[in-house]
Design a protein around this motif. Structure first.
Motif, PDB file in Angstrom:
ATOM      1  N   ALA A 179      19.273   6.507   2.409  1.00  0.00           N
ATOM      2  CA  ALA A 179      19.710   5.124   2.203  1.00  0.00           C
ATOM      3  C   ALA A 179      19.796   4.375   3.539  1.00  0.00           C
ATOM      4  O   ALA A 179      19.438   3.193   3.626  1.00  0.00           O
ATOM      5  CB  ALA A 179      21.059   5.100   1.489  1.00  0.00           C
ATOM      6  N   ARG A 180      20.239   5.071   4.582  1.00  0.00           N
ATOM      7  CA  ARG A 180      20.383   4.437   5.895  1.00  0.00           C
ATOM      8  C   ARG A 180      19.018   4.033   6.462  1.00  0.00           C
ATOM      9  O   ARG A 180      18.838   2.896   6.901  1.00  0.00           O
ATOM     10  CB  ARG A 180      21.095   5.380   6.869  1.00  0.00           C
ATOM     11  CG  ARG A 180      21.248   4.814   8.278  1.00  0.00           C
ATOM     12  CD  ARG A 180      21.868   5.825   9.226  1.00  0.00           C
ATOM     13  NE  ARG A 180      21.022   6.972   9.446  1.00  0.00           N
ATOM     14  CZ  ARG A 180      19.998   7.005  10.299  1.00  0.00           C
ATOM     15  NH1 ARG A 180      19.681   5.925  11.003  1.00  0.00           N
ATOM     16  NH2 ARG A 180      19.273   8.105  10.442  1.00  0.00           N
ATOM     17  N   GLY A 185      14.620  -0.409   7.272  1.00  0.00           N
ATOM     18  CA  GLY A 185      13.242  -0.851   7.111  1.00  0.00           C
ATOM     19  C   GLY A 185      12.197   0.242   7.105  1.00  0.00           C
ATOM     20  O   GLY A 185      10.996  -0.053   7.052  1.00  0.00           O
ATOM     21  N   ALA A 186      12.612   1.499   7.147  1.00  0.00           N
ATOM     22  CA  ALA A 186      11.654   2.602   7.165  1.00  0.00           C
ATOM     23  C   ALA A 186      11.092   2.855   5.767  1.00  0.00           C
ATOM     24  O   ALA A 186      11.662   2.447   4.753  1.00  0.00           O
ATOM     25  CB  ALA A 186      12.308   3.867   7.708  1.00  0.00           C
ATOM     26  N   THR A 187       9.966   3.550   5.739  1.00  0.00           N
ATOM     27  CA  THR A 187       9.323   3.971   4.502  1.00  0.00           C
ATOM     28  C   THR A 187       9.484   5.483   4.365  1.00  0.00           C
ATOM     29  O   THR A 187       9.418   6.206   5.361  1.00  0.00           O
ATOM     30  CB  THR A 187       7.829   3.609   4.520  1.00  0.00           C
ATOM     31  OG1 THR A 187       7.692   2.211   4.758  1.00  0.00           O
ATOM     32  CG2 THR A 187       7.151   3.978   3.213  1.00  0.00           C
ATOM     33  N   VAL A 188       9.701   5.959   3.145  1.00  0.00           N
ATOM     34  CA  VAL A 188       9.918   7.385   2.914  1.00  0.00           C
ATOM     35  C   VAL A 188       8.979   7.871   1.814  1.00  0.00           C
ATOM     36  O   VAL A 188       8.914   7.269   0.735  1.00  0.00           O
ATOM     37  CB  VAL A 188      11.378   7.686   2.502  1.00  0.00           C
ATOM     38  CG1 VAL A 188      11.568   9.183   2.260  1.00  0.00           C
ATOM     39  CG2 VAL A 188      12.357   7.186   3.557  1.00  0.00           C
ATOM     40  N   LEU A 189       8.241   8.947   2.102  1.00  0.00           N
ATOM     41  CA  LEU A 189       7.492   9.668   1.070  1.00  0.00           C
ATOM     42  C   LEU A 189       8.233  10.972   0.849  1.00  0.00           C
ATOM     43  O   LEU A 189       8.278  11.829   1.734  1.00  0.00           O
ATOM     44  CB  LEU A 189       6.050   9.937   1.508  1.00  0.00           C
ATOM     45  CG  LEU A 189       5.217  10.761   0.512  1.00  0.00           C
ATOM     46  CD1 LEU A 189       5.057  10.027  -0.812  1.00  0.00           C
ATOM     47  CD2 LEU A 189       3.842  11.106   1.092  1.00  0.00           C
ATOM     48  N   LEU A 190       8.851  11.100  -0.314  1.00  0.00           N
ATOM     49  CA  LEU A 190       9.691  12.250  -0.634  1.00  0.00           C
ATOM     50  C   LEU A 190       8.999  13.115  -1.669  1.00  0.00           C
ATOM     51  O   LEU A 190       8.886  12.745  -2.835  1.00  0.00           O
ATOM     52  CB  LEU A 190      11.053  11.771  -1.152  1.00  0.00           C
ATOM     53  CG  LEU A 190      12.007  12.845  -1.683  1.00  0.00           C
ATOM     54  CD1 LEU A 190      12.356  13.848  -0.584  1.00  0.00           C
ATOM     55  CD2 LEU A 190      13.269  12.209  -2.246  1.00  0.00           C
ATOM     56  N   LEU A 201      16.970   8.539  -5.703  1.00  0.00           N
ATOM     57  CA  LEU A 201      16.584   7.979  -4.414  1.00  0.00           C
ATOM     58  C   LEU A 201      15.409   7.025  -4.445  1.00  0.00           C
ATOM     59  O   LEU A 201      15.312   6.132  -3.598  1.00  0.00           O
ATOM     60  CB  LEU A 201      16.258   9.117  -3.436  1.00  0.00           C
ATOM     61  CG  LEU A 201      17.412  10.023  -3.024  1.00  0.00           C
ATOM     62  CD1 LEU A 201      16.889  11.192  -2.189  1.00  0.00           C
ATOM     63  CD2 LEU A 201      18.447   9.245  -2.237  1.00  0.00           C
ATOM     64  N   CYS A 202      14.506   7.187  -5.393  1.00  0.00           N
ATOM     65  CA  CYS A 202      13.179   6.589  -5.234  1.00  0.00           C
ATOM     66  C   CYS A 202      13.008   5.252  -5.952  1.00  0.00           C
ATOM     67  O   CYS A 202      13.497   5.054  -7.065  1.00  0.00           O
ATOM     68  CB  CYS A 202      12.113   7.578  -5.711  1.00  0.00           C
ATOM     69  SG  CYS A 202      12.086   9.080  -4.704  1.00  0.00           S
ATOM     70  N   ASP A 203      12.276   4.353  -5.285  1.00  0.00           N
ATOM     71  CA  ASP A 203      11.888   3.074  -5.873  1.00  0.00           C
ATOM     72  C   ASP A 203      10.637   3.228  -6.726  1.00  0.00           C
ATOM     73  O   ASP A 203      10.489   2.575  -7.759  1.00  0.00           O
ATOM     74  CB  ASP A 203      11.601   2.049  -4.769  1.00  0.00           C
ATOM     75  CG  ASP A 203      12.757   1.891  -3.802  1.00  0.00           C
ATOM     76  OD1 ASP A 203      13.845   1.520  -4.258  1.00  0.00           O
ATOM     77  OD2 ASP A 203      12.575   2.148  -2.600  1.00  0.00           O
TER      78      ASP A 203
END
Length: 311
Positions: A179-180, A185-190, A201-203
């Motif tokens: 979340a932080r 502004g970071a992008t996350v591939l989980l 967590l995911c959009d």
């Protein structure tokens, strides 16, 4: 908002094994994107191609608009990566390993921001940095990679089963860190096979099977493909059974329960209101239901996928 990661018709072969078979994946900038599938479906192979650790056999792959195979060194200064099975140097302490990994990403190991972030993460993850790598459990080795990843700001976080080996309390800390970095502004591939983790967590979610994407979109986009459960107090299932949109109508312990296609639930509610039903519950479909739609209860994989991912 642009696509930070984009693959088109991506393939990866290991001999006769097709680990990736026309993978079309798009990860939007600033989002947390879930990459969902069981072990052996091709997730780790795809991640290695995105990191420039494996060369694609065919198709297109772009990360930050660049080819990761040709420009891996420059891309890695903007990427934080956490694998699902972390190995650490046996003769280095945990703190030394974290500092070394941070240095590889260009961090100033004596900078105030890095030192404060590292200290905060070690405290919240309850990590002892003084022990040698050989003494760490799987969970503590995982913490080394997580601390090194989150202590240094990145534009893209690629996380492959990152909570493997962590206890539930530490998984909460992990979710807070996601979340932080998203807020920054970071992008996350989980990448995960833990459905609850992805759902929290995911959009966006992409489901991979046999090396290709079989569903992709927001959870709201995908839930129309499954059914919503409706229940209310009562012992007579006949009225519900007469509804054209109702499926699997049952009565159990004083409640009538049935399912309805999610895109039909709005049309059904006025009818239920006219019945003046008591104790009405409407339960949205879970990501697990969508996952099982493609994999079945056994979440099977074929041997080719397993061999390819094990590499």
């Amino acid at each position: 908002m642009s696509d930070l990661i984009r693959t088109r018709a991506l393939t990866k072969h290991y001999g006769k094994v097709r680990a990736l078979d026309g993978l079309d994946l798009a990860v939007r900038e600033g989002q947390v994107h879930g990459f969902l599938g069981p072990n052996g479906a091709g997730k780790s192979t795809a991640i290695r191609v995105l990191l420039g650790l494996a060369r694609a056999s065919g198709g297109e792959v772009h990360v930050f608009g660049a080819d990761p195979w040709r420009q891996a060194a420059s891309l890695h200064t903007r990427i934080a990566y956490v694998p699902g099975d972390v190995s650490v140097w046996p003769n280095l302490s945990g703190g030394e390993a974290i500092d070394f990994l941070a240095r590889l990403r260009g961090a100033d190991r004596k900078g105030t921001r890095y030192l404060e972030s590292k200290e905060r993460l070690m405290n919240t993850l309850e990590f002892d940095p003084r022990k040698k790598g050989r003494a760490y459990s799987k969970g503590n080795r995982q913490k080394v990679a997580l601390i090194a990843a989150f202590a240094v700001p990145a534009d893209l976080y690629i996380l492959d089963e990152p909570t493997s080996g962590l206890d539930p309390l530490m998984e909460v800390v992990f979710r807070q860190e996601i979340a932080r970095v998203k807020a920054e502004g970071a992008t996350v591939l989980l990448s995960s096979h833990i459905l609850s983790e992805v759902e929290l967590l995911c959009d966006q979610v992409s489901i991979i099977r046999a090396g290709r994407i079989v569903e992709s979109g927001t959870l709201a986009d995908l839930r129309h493909l499954t059914r919503t459960e409706v229940s209310f107090e009562g012992s007579d299932a006949a009225p519900a059974a007469a509804l054209a949109d109702a499926h699997n109508v049952i009565t159990d312990q004083g409640r009538v329960t049935f399912t309805v296609d999610s895109d039909r639930i709005t049309a059904l509610l006025p009818t239920l209101a006219s019945w003046q039903v008591a104790g009405l519950r409407v339960t949205p479909p879970s990501l697990e239901e969508l996952f099982l739609r493609h994999y079945g209860s056994t979440a099977e994989t074929h041997p080719g996928d397993v061999r390819a991912d094990s590499r």
